[in-house]
Motif scaffolding. Structure first.
Motif, PDB file in Angstrom:
ATOM      1  N   GLN A  20     113.852  85.423  22.316  1.00  0.00           N
ATOM      2  CA  GLN A  20     114.002  84.331  21.358  1.00  0.00           C
ATOM      3  C   GLN A  20     114.782  83.154  21.946  1.00  0.00           C
ATOM      4  OE1 GLN A  20     112.588  84.205  18.154  1.00  0.00           O
ATOM      5  NE2 GLN A  20     111.510  85.976  19.024  1.00  0.00           N
ATOM      6  N   GLN A  21     115.097  83.250  23.241  1.00  0.00           N
ATOM      7  CA  GLN A  21     115.794  82.201  23.992  1.00  0.00           C
ATOM      8  C   GLN A  21     117.215  81.964  23.469  1.00  0.00           C
ATOM      9  OE1 GLN A  21     113.383  78.720  24.721  1.00  0.00           O
ATOM     10  NE2 GLN A  21     111.519  79.928  25.062  1.00  0.00           N
ATOM     11  N   THR A  69     107.300  86.496  10.615  1.00  0.00           N
ATOM     12  CA  THR A  69     106.978  87.899  10.343  1.00  0.00           C
ATOM     13  C   THR A  69     106.662  88.643  11.636  1.00  0.00           C
ATOM     14  OG1 THR A  69     106.141  87.372   8.138  1.00  0.00           O
ATOM     15  CG2 THR A  69     105.425  89.451   9.109  1.00  0.00           C
ATOM     16  N   VAL A  70     105.967  87.991  12.555  1.00  0.00           N
ATOM     17  CA  VAL A  70     105.663  88.605  13.852  1.00  0.00           C
ATOM     18  C   VAL A  70     106.960  88.818  14.635  1.00  0.00           C
ATOM     19  CG1 VAL A  70     104.425  88.336  16.031  1.00  0.00           C
ATOM     20  CG2 VAL A  70     103.361  87.599  13.895  1.00  0.00           C
ATOM     21  N   MET A  71     107.882  87.868  14.552  1.00  0.00           N
ATOM     22  CA  MET A  71     109.176  88.030  15.210  1.00  0.00           C
ATOM     23  C   MET A  71     109.922  89.230  14.644  1.00  0.00           C
ATOM     24  SD  MET A  71     110.563  84.105  15.397  1.00  0.00           S
ATOM     25  CE  MET A  71     109.446  82.744  15.746  1.00  0.00           C
ATOM     26  N   ALA A  72     109.911  89.355  13.318  1.00  0.00           N
ATOM     27  CA  ALA A  72     110.591  90.485  12.673  1.00  0.00           C
ATOM     28  C   ALA A  72     109.943  91.802  13.082  1.00  0.00           C
ATOM     29  CB  ALA A  72     110.552  90.310  11.154  1.00  0.00           C
ATOM     30  N   ARG A  73     108.612  91.821  13.159  1.00  0.00           N
ATOM     31  CA  ARG A  73     107.909  93.043  13.555  1.00  0.00           C
ATOM     32  C   ARG A  73     108.315  93.477  14.955  1.00  0.00           C
ATOM     33  NH1 ARG A  73     101.689  92.255  13.983  1.00  0.00           N
ATOM     34  NH2 ARG A  73     102.351  91.258  15.930  1.00  0.00           N
ATOM     35  N   SER A  74     108.364  92.538  15.905  1.00  0.00           N
ATOM     36  CA  SER A  74     108.757  92.885  17.274  1.00  0.00           C
ATOM     37  C   SER A  74     110.196  93.385  17.315  1.00  0.00           C
ATOM     38  CB  SER A  74     108.585  91.669  18.193  1.00  0.00           C
ATOM     39  OG  SER A  74     109.508  90.641  17.870  1.00  0.00           O
ATOM     40  N   PHE A  75     111.051  92.831  16.479  1.00  0.00           N
ATOM     41  CA  PHE A  75     112.450  93.254  16.427  1.00  0.00           C
ATOM     42  C   PHE A  75     112.566  94.703  15.972  1.00  0.00           C
ATOM     43  CE2 PHE A  75     115.999  93.924  13.432  1.00  0.00           C
ATOM     44  CZ  PHE A  75     117.053  93.904  14.317  1.00  0.00           C
ATOM     45  N   TYR A  76     111.928  95.028  14.847  1.00  0.00           N
ATOM     46  CA  TYR A  76     112.055  96.379  14.300  1.00  0.00           C
ATOM     47  C   TYR A  76     111.352  97.415  15.168  1.00  0.00           C
ATOM     48  CZ  TYR A  76     114.132  94.595  10.002  1.00  0.00           C
ATOM     49  OH  TYR A  76     114.983  94.007   9.091  1.00  0.00           O
ATOM     50  N   THR A  95     110.260  82.135  28.716  1.00  0.00           N
ATOM     51  CA  THR A  95     109.381  80.956  28.663  1.00  0.00           C
ATOM     52  C   THR A  95     107.920  81.324  28.892  1.00  0.00           C
ATOM     53  OG1 THR A  95     109.870  80.481  31.003  1.00  0.00           O
ATOM     54  CG2 THR A  95     111.219  79.375  29.343  1.00  0.00           C
ATOM     55  N   VAL A  96     107.663  82.255  29.807  1.00  0.00           N
ATOM     56  CA  VAL A  96     106.284  82.700  30.031  1.00  0.00           C
ATOM     57  C   VAL A  96     105.776  83.448  28.798  1.00  0.00           C
ATOM     58  CG1 VAL A  96     104.867  84.357  31.318  1.00  0.00           C
ATOM     59  CG2 VAL A  96     106.332  82.757  32.542  1.00  0.00           C
ATOM     60  N   GLY A  97     106.621  84.300  28.230  1.00  0.00           N
ATOM     61  CA  GLY A  97     106.221  85.023  27.027  1.00  0.00           C
ATOM     62  C   GLY A  97     105.915  84.083  25.879  1.00  0.00           C
ATOM     63  N   GLU A  98     106.714  83.035  25.735  1.00  0.00           N
ATOM     64  CA  GLU A  98     106.463  82.055  24.676  1.00  0.00           C
ATOM     65  C   GLU A  98     105.117  81.370  24.888  1.00  0.00           C
ATOM     66  OE1 GLU A  98     108.778  78.347  22.489  1.00  0.00           O
ATOM     67  OE2 GLU A  98     109.147  78.736  24.620  1.00  0.00           O
ATOM     68  N   ALA A  99     104.818  80.994  26.142  1.00  0.00           N
ATOM     69  CA  ALA A  99     103.538  80.360  26.439  1.00  0.00           C
ATOM     70  C   ALA A  99     102.380  81.322  26.186  1.00  0.00           C
ATOM     71  CB  ALA A  99     103.517  79.868  27.883  1.00  0.00           C
ATOM     72  N   ALA A 100     102.579  82.596  26.533  1.00  0.00           N
ATOM     73  CA  ALA A 100     101.531  83.593  26.297  1.00  0.00           C
ATOM     74  C   ALA A 100     101.308  83.787  24.802  1.00  0.00           C
ATOM     75  CB  ALA A 100     101.916  84.919  26.949  1.00  0.00           C
ATOM     76  N   GLY A 101     102.390  83.805  24.022  1.00  0.00           N
ATOM     77  CA  GLY A 101     102.253  83.943  22.579  1.00  0.00           C
ATOM     78  C   GLY A 101     101.526  82.772  21.961  1.00  0.00           C
ATOM     79  N   ALA A 102     101.687  81.595  22.560  1.00  0.00           N
ATOM     80  CA  ALA A 102     100.978  80.399  22.095  1.00  0.00           C
ATOM     81  C   ALA A 102      99.555  80.331  22.646  1.00  0.00           C
ATOM     82  CB  ALA A 102     101.754  79.148  22.496  1.00  0.00           C
ATOM     83  N   GLY A 127     109.485  90.789  26.289  1.00  0.00           N
ATOM     84  CA  GLY A 127     108.110  90.316  26.301  1.00  0.00           C
ATOM     85  C   GLY A 127     107.526  90.181  24.907  1.00  0.00           C
ATOM     86  N   MET A 128     107.721  91.212  24.082  1.00  0.00           N
ATOM     87  CA  MET A 128     107.188  91.166  22.715  1.00  0.00           C
ATOM     88  C   MET A 128     107.844  90.058  21.904  1.00  0.00           C
ATOM     89  SD  MET A 128     107.068  95.279  22.012  1.00  0.00           S
ATOM     90  CE  MET A 128     106.778  95.071  20.253  1.00  0.00           C
ATOM     91  N   SER A 129     109.156  89.914  22.053  1.00  0.00           N
ATOM     92  CA  SER A 129     109.893  88.894  21.301  1.00  0.00           C
ATOM     93  C   SER A 129     109.470  87.492  21.710  1.00  0.00           C
ATOM     94  CB  SER A 129     111.399  89.078  21.530  1.00  0.00           C
ATOM     95  OG  SER A 129     112.143  88.023  20.974  1.00  0.00           O
ATOM     96  N   ALA A 130     109.336  87.272  23.024  1.00  0.00           N
ATOM     97  CA  ALA A 130     108.968  85.946  23.514  1.00  0.00           C
ATOM     98  C   ALA A 130     107.572  85.559  23.041  1.00  0.00           C
ATOM     99  CB  ALA A 130     109.042  85.916  25.036  1.00  0.00           C
ATOM    100  N   GLN A 131     106.639  86.512  23.066  1.00  0.00           N
ATOM    101  CA  GLN A 131     105.293  86.211  22.597  1.00  0.00           C
ATOM    102  C   GLN A 131     105.279  85.946  21.096  1.00  0.00           C
ATOM    103  OE1 GLN A 131     102.201  88.821  23.980  1.00  0.00           O
ATOM    104  NE2 GLN A 131     102.981  88.855  26.084  1.00  0.00           N
ATOM    105  N   ALA A 132     106.114  86.674  20.356  1.00  0.00           N
ATOM    106  CA  ALA A 132     106.222  86.426  18.914  1.00  0.00           C
ATOM    107  C   ALA A 132     106.766  85.027  18.656  1.00  0.00           C
ATOM    108  CB  ALA A 132     107.127  87.471  18.275  1.00  0.00           C
TER     109      ALA A 132
END
Length: 443
Positions: free
Chosen positions: A161-162, A89-96, A297-304, A77-82
């Motif tokens: 990250q799909q 940077t947001v993607m890296a933050r969710s990863f770590y 896909t839902v997480g990506e839409a939510a992140g957007a 969820g965190m990764s998809a929203q990032a």
């Protein structure tokens, strides 16, 4: 325009969803295949006590890992929203953030290994010779706990990250390595139970390294920042993962009750339930694959910040989840007896299991809703709703339905399970549609 015709528009979006789902379906299939290899290798050892002991040792750890599955869900969820935010940077933050949680829990399991082992052996109460092999297996396999937990986070993050094809590659390499080492260490070098455990540990760390390299390359090797773990971040992570954990514990309580109560009905009921659970495993292969794709896909839409995008992705997921469910129902209706005969050649068990085929046919039609909406809420990182609906479905539906119908014996457990799955789908769906405007802020 009908809902179906609307859903069939935008073929590119449907193809993208299936491109995400199919690798995860294939990855799911590799795990039971590896279990067959492990069982075959151990089944040719000198004593059945070795197979039984290793199985108990593995069960203790796999049950813990299953409960810790919240790590994968929160990571996705965190990764998809990032990804939806489009900020590296947001993607890296969710990863770590998810990686640190996984490593911490993995180290805690390793540090408390003897207490975990003793509790597991107390619950299983194996014979003395079986317990010896359980300890031998567990004491080696537990060294893989940090890698196993980190793999949950890495796989979840990559799904968000799909990059499901990368996940499939990692799973295939890890499982093939595990199987190959099983054969080498046990059949060639005669390391017995220790060899099987060591093969799993090596495979877990190999998968961890592969997934880590893929993820680090994706975030362009950005190092972690201290502020990513400040008080506000820690509070959010603890709340998200804590709610996911409670959700998993409630689900595990229901499944454990089915197993334990079924055992009280006798040997035949226990064996029949083991056969019927394979139908559940079969539907999970497909429905989980669709759910994983929807998480991303839902997480990506939510992140957007697109509420319309969340709704569209949910509706597409429902369409494909429903199609898979109908396909499973048709297969179980026409080929259910053949599936049962593949699982057992004991005629008395076959006859007993045939009586449940009607329920097995209904199972995917009822279950696909909760699989799909679980994926939606994972993508939205709405763990509180997942926790609450799971507990409500368990306490107000699963156990009451069993209690009212318990005079039916073992079938009552399956009626309760069907009602439980339906309740989860209905409650999650109701929360989604009643609160859809509040789940994500529209742009």
């Amino acid at each position: 325009m009908t809902t179906l015709s609307y859903q069939l528009r935008g073929s590119a979006a449907h193809i993208q969803l299936l491109k995400l789902a199919l690798p995860m379906i294939l990855a799911n299939i590799t795990t039971p295949l590896l279990g067959l290899v492990d069982t075959a290798v151990m089944g040719h050892m000198d004593s059945s006590a070795q197979l039984a002991g290793a199985s108990i040792g593995a069960l203790i750890l796999t049950q813990i890992y299953w409960v810790c599955g919240f790590i994968r869900m929160s990571a996705t969820g965190m990764s998809a929203q990032a990804r939806g935010e489009g900020d590296l940077t947001v993607m890296a933050r969710s990863f770590y953030q998810t990686a640190v949680i996984a490593i911490t829990i993995g180290l805690l399991i390793w540090l408390t290994q003897q207490a975990i082992l003793q509790a597991g052996l107390w619950l299983a109460a194996p014979a003395a010779d079986v317990a010896v092999y359980s300890r031998e297996y567990f004491n080696i396999r537990v060294w893989g706990a940090p890698a196993a937990l980190l793999n949950l986070a890495l796989i979840g993050w990559l799904v968000g990250q799909q990059k499901t094809t990368s996940v499939l590659l990692v799973q295939i390499v890890g499982n093939l390595l595990n199987a190959g080492l099983d054969i080498l260490l046990v059949w060639w070098w005669d390391w017995g139970v220790s060899g099987v455990a060591l093969a799993s540990v090596v495979a877990e760390y190999t998968m961890m390294i592969m997934a880590m390299l893929i993820a680090l390359k994706h975030i362009q090797w950005q190092p972690p920042a201290l502020e990513w773990f400040n008080k506000t971040a820690r509070k959010f992570l603890m709340k998200l993962n804590g709610d996911m954990l409670l959700r998993n514990l409630a689900l595990q309580a229901c499944l454990a009750f089915l197993t334990i109560q079924g055992a009280r009905y006798g040997q035949t009921a226990t064996a029949v339930n083991a056969i019927l659970m394979q139908f559940f495993v079969l539907i999970a292969l497909g429905l989980d694959g669709i759910a994983y794709a929807v998480e991303a896909t839902v997480g990506e839409a939510a992140g957007a910040k697109s509420s319309k995008g969340v709704m569209r992705q949910t509706q597409r997921g429902l369409l494909w989840s429903g199609l898979f469910a109908v396909g499973y129902a048709v297969i179980f209706w026409f080929f259910g007896p053949q599936i049962i005969r593949l699982l057992t050649d004991i005629e008395s068990l076959q006859q007993a299991a045939y009586a449940y085929l009607g329920m097995m046919t209904v199972l995917p039609l009822v279950a696909h809703w909760c699989f799909l909406y679980d994926g939606v809420f994972v993508g939205l990182t709405q763990a509180k709703a997942m926790r609450d609906t799971m507990i409500i479905s368990a306490l107000l539906v699963y156990f009451p339905v069993w209690y009212v119908t318990q005079s039916e014996g073992n079938p009552a457990l399956w009626w309760a399970l069907l009602a439980f799955l339906l309740a989860r789908g209905v409650t999650l769906g109701a929360v989604f549609y009643w609160r859809r405007d509040k789940l994500v802020v529209s742009t």
